[in-house]
Enzyme design. Structure first.
Site, PDB file in Angstrom:
ATOM      1  N   HIS A 168       0.823  -1.217   0.000  1.00  0.00           N
ATOM      2  CA  HIS A 168       0.000   0.000   0.000  1.00  0.00           C
ATOM      3  C   HIS A 168       0.856   1.265   0.000  1.00  0.00           C
ATOM      4  O   HIS A 168       0.356   2.364  -0.236  1.00  0.00           O
ATOM      5  CB  HIS A 168      -1.018  -0.010   1.158  1.00  0.00           C
ATOM      6  CG  HIS A 168      -0.472   0.334   2.489  1.00  0.00           C
ATOM      7  ND1 HIS A 168      -0.085  -0.608   3.409  1.00  0.00           N
ATOM      8  CD2 HIS A 168      -0.241   1.537   3.075  1.00  0.00           C
ATOM      9  CE1 HIS A 168       0.354   0.012   4.497  1.00  0.00           C
ATOM     10  NE2 HIS A 168       0.259   1.305   4.328  1.00  0.00           N
ATOM     11  N   ASP A 220      -0.102  -7.544   1.476  1.00  0.00           N
ATOM     12  CA  ASP A 220       0.384  -6.160   1.534  1.00  0.00           C
ATOM     13  C   ASP A 220       1.903  -6.163   1.624  1.00  0.00           C
ATOM     14  O   ASP A 220       2.481  -5.842   2.667  1.00  0.00           O
ATOM     15  CB  ASP A 220      -0.258  -5.448   2.742  1.00  0.00           C
ATOM     16  CG  ASP A 220      -0.018  -3.952   2.715  1.00  0.00           C
ATOM     17  OD1 ASP A 220       0.531  -3.457   1.703  1.00  0.00           O
ATOM     18  OD2 ASP A 220      -0.364  -3.271   3.707  1.00  0.00           O
ATOM     19  N   SER A 227       4.154   2.231   8.365  1.00  0.00           N
ATOM     20  CA  SER A 227       3.847   1.242   7.330  1.00  0.00           C
ATOM     21  C   SER A 227       5.069   0.874   6.520  1.00  0.00           C
ATOM     22  O   SER A 227       5.896   1.738   6.201  1.00  0.00           O
ATOM     23  CB  SER A 227       2.824   1.813   6.352  1.00  0.00           C
ATOM     24  OG  SER A 227       1.560   1.685   6.897  1.00  0.00           O
TER      25      SER A 227
HETATM   26  N1  ARG Z   1      -1.124   1.982   7.433  1.00  0.00           N
HETATM   27  C1  ARG Z   1      -0.391   2.753   8.369  1.00  0.00           C
HETATM   28  C2  ARG Z   1       0.614   3.667   7.701  1.00  0.00           C
HETATM   29  O1  ARG Z   1       0.294   4.265   6.752  1.00  0.00           O
HETATM   30  C3  ARG Z   1       0.234   1.953   9.446  1.00  0.00           C
HETATM   31  C4  ARG Z   1      -0.724   1.126  10.111  1.00  0.00           C
HETATM   32  C5  ARG Z   1      -0.227   0.517  11.330  1.00  0.00           C
HETATM   33  N2  ARG Z   1      -1.189   0.768  12.301  1.00  0.00           N
HETATM   34  C6  ARG Z   1      -1.209   0.172  13.474  1.00  0.00           C
HETATM   35  N3  ARG Z   1      -2.078   0.548  14.317  1.00  0.00           N
HETATM   36  N4  ARG Z   1      -0.345  -0.763  13.751  1.00  0.00           N
HETATM   37  O2  ARG Z   1       1.710   3.907   8.112  1.00  0.00           O
END
Ligand code: ARG
Length: 306
Positions: free
Chosen positions: A104, A157, A256
């Protein structure tokens, strides 16, 4: 043995030195003497052994409490994946040419927008040992379905980025290892690192690279917690769930693509890739990570060609 021969050589040279008047010139002797000294030095200093993947070069006492600063060089495999000149996601160095991150993070596949910054510590200050590399290729796993609701997270992902030139490796930029066996890691502690937000509500990324210790939760247990929190979803075997029942410690936005790390016999392996979560550090809602061992053969297939 070698040293003894050299000592004997040195001794005979000294004796020869005493018989100096017999020689027309002492230059030859001097040259021989220096050569012997050099040889002795070369055998006395052991050659530095090359370090393997997942080895820290810079070692310091450093505890993980609740989530805190790493020291510069503590996790040298961590990179900042930058998009349009800004920190966008984390990633890890696999070898001189490849970085592992989350799908992503790079789903638009526009290579020109991305840069890999290695040897990074302060996100907002120049670090003299950080270096940027352009991206030449983005490989997203075929089973990645785009950003979908957490409820359907069967998503692969995971993505690989190839740099246009070899990354120069050193104590601040070094490849990580992969988990060797197929263990689930349930009940074990792991460390997640990243420059992501320090709290869910924060507006900014963290300046220094952060680390936090989290516990790996068995998938079915994790699924029960999610259900208790009102989120009915399948947590499949391609995911690792990590955090605490009461929350408090987690990855967050900006983390992420970064690694969930596990240490075994002084070697660090990337066992997960920060993927998704509901908010950050909320009770009953641990973070979700792509399970690296599940995708190991896919990663190896693409990165071994160089
Ligand atoms: N999708 C998120 C990002 O853009 C990170 C998600 C991780 N979230 C979590 N609560 N562990 O960085």
């Amino acid at each position: 043995m070698k040293k003894r021969i050299i000592m004997i050589l040195l001794r005979s040279l000294m004796q020869l030195q005493q018989m100096r008047p017999l020689f027309a010139s002492s230059i030859i002797l001097r040259v021989c003497f220096s050569v012997c000294c050099c040889c002795w030095f070369a055998t006395a200093i052991p050659a530095t052994k090359p370090l393997g993947c997942g080895k820290q070069h810079i070692l310091r006492n450093s505890k993980v409490v609740g989530g805190n600063d790493t020291y510069d060089g503590e996790f040298p495999w961590t990179v900042s994946v930058r998009r349009s000149g800004q920190h966008h996601c984390g990633g890890v160095i696999i070898n001189r040419r490849w970085v592992l991150t989350a799908a992503h993070c790079v789903q638009n596949k526009i290579v020109k927008q991305y840069m890999i910054r290695i040897g990074e510590y302060h996100l907002n200050k120049p670090d003299y040992h950080s270096k940027d590399y352009a991206v030449e290729k983005i490989i997203i796993h075929d089973d990645y379905q785009g950003v979908v609701k957490v409820a359907t997270a069967n998503n692969a992902d995971i993505a690989l980025l190839r740099t246009t030139t070899d990354m120069s490796l050193n104590e601040y930029a070094w490849p990580v290892c992969f988990p060797t066996d197929d263990q689930s890691f349930a009940g074990k502690d792991a460390i997640v690192v990243g420059w992501g937000k320090l709290t869910e509500k924060s507006e900014v990324y963290s300046d220094k690279l952060q680390k936090v210790k989290i516990s790996i939760i068995e998938n079915s247990q994790c699924q029960k917690w999610f259900r208790l929190a009102g989120r009915d979803m399948l947590i499949r075997e391609n995911l690792i769930c990590a955090g605490y029942r009461n929350g408090g410690k987690d990855a967050c936005h900006g983390d992420s693509g970064g690694p969930l790390l596990y240490k075994m016999a002084d070697k660090w392996s990337v066992i997960g890739v920060v993927s998704t979560g509901v908010g950050c550090a909320r009770p009953l809602l641990p973070g979700l990570y792509s399970r690296v061992s599940f995708y190991k053969s896919w990663i190896e297939k693409h990165t071994s060609k160089n």
